[in-house]
Design a protein around this motif. Structure first.
Motif, PDB file in Angstrom:
ATOM      1  N   ALA A 260      -8.804   5.575 -12.942  1.00 51.23           N
ATOM      2  CA  ALA A 260      -9.824   4.630 -12.355  1.00 51.23           C
ATOM      3  C   ALA A 260     -11.226   5.305 -12.311  1.00 51.23           C
ATOM      4  O   ALA A 260     -11.589   5.757 -11.341  1.00 51.23           O
ATOM      5  CB  ALA A 260      -9.538   4.065 -11.168  1.00 51.23           C
ATOM      6  N   PRO A 261     -11.678   5.803 -13.506  1.00 51.48           N
ATOM      7  CA  PRO A 261     -12.996   6.661 -13.576  1.00 51.48           C
ATOM      8  C   PRO A 261     -14.055   6.068 -12.897  1.00 51.48           C
ATOM      9  O   PRO A 261     -15.259   6.676 -12.729  1.00 51.48           O
ATOM     10  CB  PRO A 261     -13.101   7.124 -14.696  1.00 51.48           C
ATOM     11  CG  PRO A 261     -12.343   6.239 -15.639  1.00 51.48           C
ATOM     12  CD  PRO A 261     -11.137   5.569 -14.692  1.00 51.48           C
ATOM     13  N   THR A 262     -14.144   4.737 -13.260  1.00 53.87           N
ATOM     14  CA  THR A 262     -15.274   3.991 -13.091  1.00 53.87           C
ATOM     15  C   THR A 262     -15.219   3.063 -11.772  1.00 53.87           C
ATOM     16  O   THR A 262     -14.276   2.662 -11.266  1.00 53.87           O
ATOM     17  CB  THR A 262     -15.945   3.144 -14.145  1.00 53.87           C
ATOM     18  OG1 THR A 262     -15.101   2.104 -14.425  1.00 53.87           O
ATOM     19  CG2 THR A 262     -16.105   4.079 -15.338  1.00 53.87           C
ATOM     20  N   LYS A 263     -16.512   2.506 -11.346  1.00 51.72           N
ATOM     21  CA  LYS A 263     -16.356   1.689 -10.051  1.00 51.72           C
ATOM     22  C   LYS A 263     -15.647   0.288 -10.775  1.00 51.72           C
ATOM     23  O   LYS A 263     -14.804  -0.258  -9.908  1.00 51.72           O
ATOM     24  CB  LYS A 263     -17.671   1.158  -9.663  1.00 51.72           C
ATOM     25  CG  LYS A 263     -17.829   0.231  -8.416  1.00 51.72           C
ATOM     26  CD  LYS A 263     -19.133   0.128  -8.024  1.00 51.72           C
ATOM     27  CE  LYS A 263     -19.069  -0.425  -6.326  1.00 51.72           C
ATOM     28  NZ  LYS A 263     -20.267  -0.782  -6.031  1.00 51.72           N
TER      29      LYS A 263
ATOM     30  N   ALA B  51      -8.103  10.204  -7.355  1.00 52.67           N
ATOM     31  CA  ALA B  51      -7.136  11.271  -7.725  1.00 52.67           C
ATOM     32  C   ALA B  51      -5.587  10.709  -7.526  1.00 52.67           C
ATOM     33  O   ALA B  51      -5.015  11.028  -8.285  1.00 52.67           O
ATOM     34  CB  ALA B  51      -7.502  12.498  -6.882  1.00 52.67           C
ATOM     35  N   LYS B  52      -5.613   9.851  -6.517  1.00 54.04           N
ATOM     36  CA  LYS B  52      -4.211   9.416  -6.147  1.00 54.04           C
ATOM     37  C   LYS B  52      -4.012   8.339  -7.430  1.00 54.04           C
ATOM     38  O   LYS B  52      -2.747   8.338  -7.547  1.00 54.04           O
ATOM     39  CB  LYS B  52      -4.286   8.565  -4.977  1.00 54.04           C
ATOM     40  CG  LYS B  52      -4.271   9.680  -3.670  1.00 54.04           C
ATOM     41  CD  LYS B  52      -4.372   9.049  -2.389  1.00 54.04           C
ATOM     42  CE  LYS B  52      -4.277   9.986  -1.268  1.00 54.04           C
ATOM     43  NZ  LYS B  52      -4.377   9.461   0.148  1.00 54.04           N
ATOM     44  N   TYR B  53      -4.845   7.679  -7.902  1.00 50.03           N
ATOM     45  CA  TYR B  53      -4.503   6.445  -9.061  1.00 50.03           C
ATOM     46  C   TYR B  53      -4.477   7.371 -10.259  1.00 50.03           C
ATOM     47  O   TYR B  53      -3.286   6.982 -10.977  1.00 50.03           O
ATOM     48  CB  TYR B  53      -6.033   5.563  -9.067  1.00 50.03           C
ATOM     49  CG  TYR B  53      -5.927   4.322  -8.361  1.00 50.03           C
ATOM     50  CD1 TYR B  53      -4.735   3.577  -8.705  1.00 50.03           C
ATOM     51  CD2 TYR B  53      -6.454   4.203  -7.480  1.00 50.03           C
ATOM     52  CE1 TYR B  53      -4.539   2.336  -7.836  1.00 50.03           C
ATOM     53  CE2 TYR B  53      -6.161   3.134  -6.644  1.00 50.03           C
ATOM     54  CZ  TYR B  53      -5.488   2.009  -6.934  1.00 50.03           C
ATOM     55  OH  TYR B  53      -5.354   0.927  -6.184  1.00 50.03           O
TER      56      TYR B  53
ATOM     57  N   PHE C  55       0.790  -1.234  -0.046  1.00 54.68           N
ATOM     58  CA  PHE C  55      -0.006  -0.032   0.035  1.00 54.68           C
ATOM     59  C   PHE C  55       0.747   1.178  -0.066  1.00 54.68           C
ATOM     60  O   PHE C  55       0.368   2.216  -0.655  1.00 54.68           O
ATOM     61  CB  PHE C  55      -0.885   0.037   1.140  1.00 54.68           C
ATOM     62  CG  PHE C  55      -1.713  -1.197   1.288  1.00 54.68           C
ATOM     63  CD1 PHE C  55      -2.783  -1.180   0.217  1.00 54.68           C
ATOM     64  CD2 PHE C  55      -1.891  -2.188   2.163  1.00 54.68           C
ATOM     65  CE1 PHE C  55      -3.827  -2.382   0.229  1.00 54.68           C
ATOM     66  CE2 PHE C  55      -2.953  -2.953   2.189  1.00 54.68           C
ATOM     67  CZ  PHE C  55      -3.690  -3.266   1.113  1.00 54.68           C
ATOM     68  N   ASN C  56       2.007   1.240   0.437  1.00 52.80           N
ATOM     69  CA  ASN C  56       2.955   2.275   0.802  1.00 52.80           C
ATOM     70  C   ASN C  56       3.896   2.355  -0.532  1.00 52.80           C
ATOM     71  O   ASN C  56       4.863   3.264  -0.510  1.00 52.80           O
ATOM     72  CB  ASN C  56       3.591   2.423   1.899  1.00 52.80           C
ATOM     73  CG  ASN C  56       2.593   2.726   3.141  1.00 52.80           C
ATOM     74  OD1 ASN C  56       1.798   3.543   2.974  1.00 52.80           O
ATOM     75  ND2 ASN C  56       2.702   1.925   4.265  1.00 52.80           N
ATOM     76  N   ASP C  57       4.115   1.611  -1.504  1.00 45.72           N
ATOM     77  CA  ASP C  57       4.798   1.320  -2.406  1.00 45.72           C
ATOM     78  C   ASP C  57       4.517   2.023  -3.729  1.00 45.72           C
ATOM     79  O   ASP C  57       3.571   1.706  -4.156  1.00 45.72           O
ATOM     80  CB  ASP C  57       5.270  -0.105  -2.796  1.00 45.72           C
ATOM     81  CG  ASP C  57       6.035  -0.298  -3.899  1.00 45.72           C
ATOM     82  OD1 ASP C  57       6.853   0.494  -4.084  1.00 45.72           O
ATOM     83  OD2 ASP C  57       6.391  -1.424  -4.176  1.00 45.72           O
ATOM     84  N   ARG C  58       5.222   3.103  -3.823  1.00 48.55           N
ATOM     85  CA  ARG C  58       4.927   4.005  -5.165  1.00 48.55           C
ATOM     86  C   ARG C  58       5.768   3.731  -6.334  1.00 48.55           C
ATOM     87  O   ARG C  58       5.491   4.457  -7.160  1.00 48.55           O
ATOM     88  CB  ARG C  58       4.962   5.606  -4.649  1.00 48.55           C
ATOM     89  CG  ARG C  58       3.960   5.880  -3.676  1.00 48.55           C
ATOM     90  CD  ARG C  58       3.657   7.336  -3.248  1.00 48.55           C
ATOM     91  NE  ARG C  58       3.357   8.010  -4.520  1.00 48.55           N
ATOM     92  CZ  ARG C  58       2.532   8.939  -4.843  1.00 48.55           C
ATOM     93  NH1 ARG C  58       1.959   9.181  -3.913  1.00 48.55           N
ATOM     94  NH2 ARG C  58       2.345   9.391  -6.127  1.00 48.55           N
TER      95      ARG C  58
ATOM     96  N   PRO D 222      -0.468   4.201  -5.712  1.00 51.75           N
ATOM     97  CA  PRO D 222      -0.918   5.009  -4.717  1.00 51.75           C
ATOM     98  C   PRO D 222      -0.905   5.084  -3.544  1.00 51.75           C
ATOM     99  O   PRO D 222      -0.766   3.724  -3.053  1.00 51.75           O
ATOM    100  CB  PRO D 222      -2.413   5.777  -5.405  1.00 51.75           C
ATOM    101  CG  PRO D 222      -2.780   4.392  -5.586  1.00 51.75           C
ATOM    102  CD  PRO D 222      -1.815   3.533  -6.263  1.00 51.75           C
ATOM    103  N   ASN D 223      -0.474   6.027  -2.822  1.00 55.03           N
ATOM    104  CA  ASN D 223      -0.307   5.866  -1.261  1.00 55.03           C
ATOM    105  C   ASN D 223      -1.811   6.070  -0.797  1.00 55.03           C
ATOM    106  O   ASN D 223      -1.928   7.292  -0.285  1.00 55.03           O
ATOM    107  CB  ASN D 223       0.772   6.667  -0.738  1.00 55.03           C
ATOM    108  CG  ASN D 223       0.817   6.488   0.686  1.00 55.03           C
ATOM    109  OD1 ASN D 223       0.550   5.495   1.021  1.00 55.03           O
ATOM    110  ND2 ASN D 223       1.528   7.649   1.399  1.00 55.03           N
TER     111      ASN D 223
END
Length: 83
Positions: free
Chosen positions: A62-65, A53-55, A3-6, A11-12
């Protein structure tokens, strides 16, 4: 660590953003997520907007579900078995 690997375009996401994403994929609406997590639906929307926004910021929009679900699976936030 994932989760923290950018370095790999991940994304974080905050712990709460991850929690909201997982809950959203398991429910039918943002209202139900809010009830489940004891937060307002507007707060659910805010967390989802921030995750999107982070993605987008790391070049993986990732604009959709369904796109957001695909990203979550790619990043190990969820597995297909979780669904």
């Amino acid at each position: 660590a994932l989760f923290n690997d950018r370095t790999d375009g991940r994304p974080n996401l905050s712990e709460r953003e991850t929690e909201v994403l997982a809950a959203w994929f398991h429910t039918e609406s943002k209202d139900l997520v809010g009830q489940r997590l004891f937060i307002a639906p507007s707060t659910v929307r805010t967390h989802l907007q921030r995750a999107r926004a982070k993605y987008a910021a790391v070049g993986r929009p990732a604009p959709t579900k369904s796109a957001l679900l695909a990203r979550a699976i790619e990043d190990g936030i969820l597995t297909v078995g979780d669904l």
